[in-house]
Motif scaffolding. Sequence first.
Motif, PDB file in Angstrom:
ATOM      1  N   VAL A 206       0.871  -1.180   0.045  1.00 31.15           N
ATOM      2  CA  VAL A 206      -0.167  -0.032   0.048  1.00 31.15           C
ATOM      3  C   VAL A 206       0.948   1.285  -0.015  1.00 31.15           C
ATOM      4  O   VAL A 206       0.546   2.301  -0.740  1.00 31.15           O
ATOM      5  CB  VAL A 206      -0.980  -0.167   1.282  1.00 31.15           C
ATOM      6  CG1 VAL A 206      -1.484   1.368   1.326  1.00 31.15           C
ATOM      7  CG2 VAL A 206      -2.029  -1.176   1.184  1.00 31.15           C
ATOM      8  N   ARG A 207       1.929   1.400   0.730  1.00 28.56           N
ATOM      9  CA  ARG A 207       2.941   2.435   0.743  1.00 28.56           C
ATOM     10  C   ARG A 207       3.415   2.650  -0.549  1.00 28.56           C
ATOM     11  O   ARG A 207       3.908   3.695  -0.813  1.00 28.56           O
ATOM     12  CB  ARG A 207       4.014   2.062   1.752  1.00 28.56           C
ATOM     13  CG  ARG A 207       3.549   2.230   3.356  1.00 28.56           C
ATOM     14  CD  ARG A 207       4.655   2.720   4.142  1.00 28.56           C
ATOM     15  NE  ARG A 207       5.585   1.668   4.162  1.00 28.56           N
ATOM     16  CZ  ARG A 207       5.735   0.480   4.921  1.00 28.56           C
ATOM     17  NH1 ARG A 207       4.891   0.290   5.717  1.00 28.56           N
ATOM     18  NH2 ARG A 207       6.927  -0.369   4.705  1.00 28.56           N
ATOM     19  N   SER A 208       3.774   1.599  -1.256  1.00 27.44           N
ATOM     20  CA  SER A 208       4.362   1.743  -2.710  1.00 27.44           C
ATOM     21  C   SER A 208       3.478   1.966  -3.967  1.00 27.44           C
ATOM     22  O   SER A 208       3.907   2.309  -4.864  1.00 27.44           O
ATOM     23  CB  SER A 208       4.864   0.303  -3.129  1.00 27.44           C
ATOM     24  OG  SER A 208       3.960  -0.667  -3.561  1.00 27.44           O
ATOM     25  N   GLY A 285      19.460   2.325   1.097  1.00 21.80           N
ATOM     26  CA  GLY A 285      18.714   3.154   0.110  1.00 21.80           C
ATOM     27  C   GLY A 285      17.990   2.440  -0.901  1.00 21.80           C
ATOM     28  O   GLY A 285      17.472   3.051  -1.860  1.00 21.80           O
ATOM     29  N   MET A 286      18.211   1.154  -1.015  1.00 21.05           N
ATOM     30  CA  MET A 286      17.536   0.109  -1.993  1.00 21.05           C
ATOM     31  C   MET A 286      16.092  -0.054  -1.623  1.00 21.05           C
ATOM     32  O   MET A 286      15.861  -0.358  -0.446  1.00 21.05           O
ATOM     33  CB  MET A 286      18.464  -0.735  -2.434  1.00 21.05           C
ATOM     34  CG  MET A 286      19.573  -0.511  -2.926  1.00 21.05           C
ATOM     35  SD  MET A 286      20.576  -2.149  -3.339  1.00 21.05           S
ATOM     36  CE  MET A 286      19.490  -2.891  -4.563  1.00 21.05           C
ATOM     37  N   GLU A 287      15.170   0.013  -2.416  1.00 26.97           N
ATOM     38  CA  GLU A 287      13.846  -0.548  -2.312  1.00 26.97           C
ATOM     39  C   GLU A 287      13.750  -2.154  -2.231  1.00 26.97           C
ATOM     40  O   GLU A 287      14.528  -2.752  -2.792  1.00 26.97           O
ATOM     41  CB  GLU A 287      12.793  -0.169  -3.498  1.00 26.97           C
ATOM     42  CG  GLU A 287      12.728   1.274  -3.490  1.00 26.97           C
ATOM     43  CD  GLU A 287      11.476   1.804  -4.462  1.00 26.97           C
ATOM     44  OE1 GLU A 287      11.429   0.985  -5.300  1.00 26.97           O
ATOM     45  OE2 GLU A 287      10.587   2.505  -3.987  1.00 26.97           O
ATOM     46  N   ARG A 293       8.604  -4.939  -7.423  1.00 30.27           N
ATOM     47  CA  ARG A 293       7.714  -6.207  -8.208  1.00 30.27           C
ATOM     48  C   ARG A 293       6.275  -5.819  -7.953  1.00 30.27           C
ATOM     49  O   ARG A 293       5.411  -6.331  -8.791  1.00 30.27           O
ATOM     50  CB  ARG A 293       7.867  -7.534  -7.546  1.00 30.27           C
ATOM     51  CG  ARG A 293       9.238  -8.200  -7.999  1.00 30.27           C
ATOM     52  CD  ARG A 293       9.401  -9.416  -6.985  1.00 30.27           C
ATOM     53  NE  ARG A 293       8.319 -10.427  -7.959  1.00 30.27           N
ATOM     54  CZ  ARG A 293       8.114 -11.817  -7.354  1.00 30.27           C
ATOM     55  NH1 ARG A 293       8.591 -12.174  -6.361  1.00 30.27           N
ATOM     56  NH2 ARG A 293       7.146 -12.441  -8.034  1.00 30.27           N
ATOM     57  N   ARG A 294       6.063  -4.380  -7.376  1.00 35.09           N
ATOM     58  CA  ARG A 294       4.571  -4.047  -7.705  1.00 35.09           C
ATOM     59  C   ARG A 294       4.122  -3.903  -9.037  1.00 35.09           C
ATOM     60  O   ARG A 294       2.814  -3.948  -9.530  1.00 35.09           O
ATOM     61  CB  ARG A 294       4.427  -2.897  -6.946  1.00 35.09           C
ATOM     62  CG  ARG A 294       5.202  -1.647  -7.410  1.00 35.09           C
ATOM     63  CD  ARG A 294       5.023  -0.381  -6.351  1.00 35.09           C
ATOM     64  NE  ARG A 294       5.190   0.797  -6.849  1.00 35.09           N
ATOM     65  CZ  ARG A 294       6.645   1.194  -6.978  1.00 35.09           C
ATOM     66  NH1 ARG A 294       7.564   0.564  -6.186  1.00 35.09           N
ATOM     67  NH2 ARG A 294       7.207   2.355  -7.442  1.00 35.09           N
ATOM     68  N   TYR A 295       5.247  -3.472  -9.955  1.00 40.56           N
ATOM     69  CA  TYR A 295       4.800  -3.330 -11.447  1.00 40.56           C
ATOM     70  C   TYR A 295       4.394  -4.532 -11.970  1.00 40.56           C
ATOM     71  O   TYR A 295       3.554  -4.685 -12.775  1.00 40.56           O
ATOM     72  CB  TYR A 295       6.075  -2.895 -11.976  1.00 40.56           C
ATOM     73  CG  TYR A 295       6.428  -1.327 -11.492  1.00 40.56           C
ATOM     74  CD1 TYR A 295       5.637  -0.226 -11.651  1.00 40.56           C
ATOM     75  CD2 TYR A 295       7.692  -1.361 -10.827  1.00 40.56           C
ATOM     76  CE1 TYR A 295       6.083   1.123 -10.757  1.00 40.56           C
ATOM     77  CE2 TYR A 295       8.118  -0.043 -10.312  1.00 40.56           C
ATOM     78  CZ  TYR A 295       7.238   1.013 -10.272  1.00 40.56           C
ATOM     79  OH  TYR A 295       7.614   2.486  -9.711  1.00 40.56           O
TER      80      TYR A 295
END
Length: 302
Positions: A206-208, A285-287, A293-295
């Motif tokens: 949800v935050r993404s 600093g990396m997601e 993978r949300r994409y």
Amino acid sequence: MPRPRPLPPPLSGQPFTIKQAKAAGLTRRRSRARDLASPCHGVRIPASADLTLLVRARSLALATGAVASHLTAAALWGFPLPRCFDTHVVVHLTCRPGARAVRRKDVRGHQAVLMPEEIVEGRLVACTSPLRTWFDLAGVLDLQDLVIAGDFLFRRRNPLSTLAALDAYLATKAGRPGYRKAVKARALIRADTDSPKETELRLLLVRSGLPEPAINLPLLDETGGWIQDPDMSYEKFKIAIQYDGGHHASPTQRRSDIFRDENARGLGWHVVVLTQWDLDPFGPGMEPSAVTRRYEVWRAGP
């Protein structure tokens, strides 16, 4: 040296106070025998007993009359807590009405007003109720961990309370310390979850920027037959999201998971399987890959 006499049944196996020992007919010398240990001043316990958190909390509650609370009550109820609180060296106790906060070694004493319904008199120890315990955690945990603890209250199996009860309880706490964070957490808490990691994943998605997924919504075939309950899903777009924890690594569970996902794919669903690796950033600093993978999830939908 002769062995100490066996303890009478009321005192065997559990902590007891010196006062209880005298009432059961134990002499001062017997209460100091080598087969007994003192987990705290004024309390004795069989020396062979493990000093678990429950035993320590019971011993201190016997000695002080206080109620196990905060992180200690959370651990006794089974709340999922961050690893930094795993040791439980310090026992949290809240005094009953009219008493002073407890001051002892390895004890965090709290002074607070506890209503009768906020105290659960367990068989071994009195502790704060699940709702009161969760509310007290608002002063200790960050927002995400408070939501994870809140989801645990209303988990799908063996829930400790209901959302309606929480709403009614919060209405009585307006203006109290922790109330604002508790209200923020309440807006994010959902019922019928299965694990803390699934809650963590839901909040991360949800935050993404993804819409909030449904939780454990049954996936049915064309005849209405049950296929599975995806951990999270977007039914409109036929997207199922599964979080596979450590137990999914066993060969038997893995075969079951493959069968589970193939059945869903056979009905035209896109299945995204995520693990702990997807929740942890690969570097500073990396997601997390669950975010990147949300994409994959979103492209499979609209």
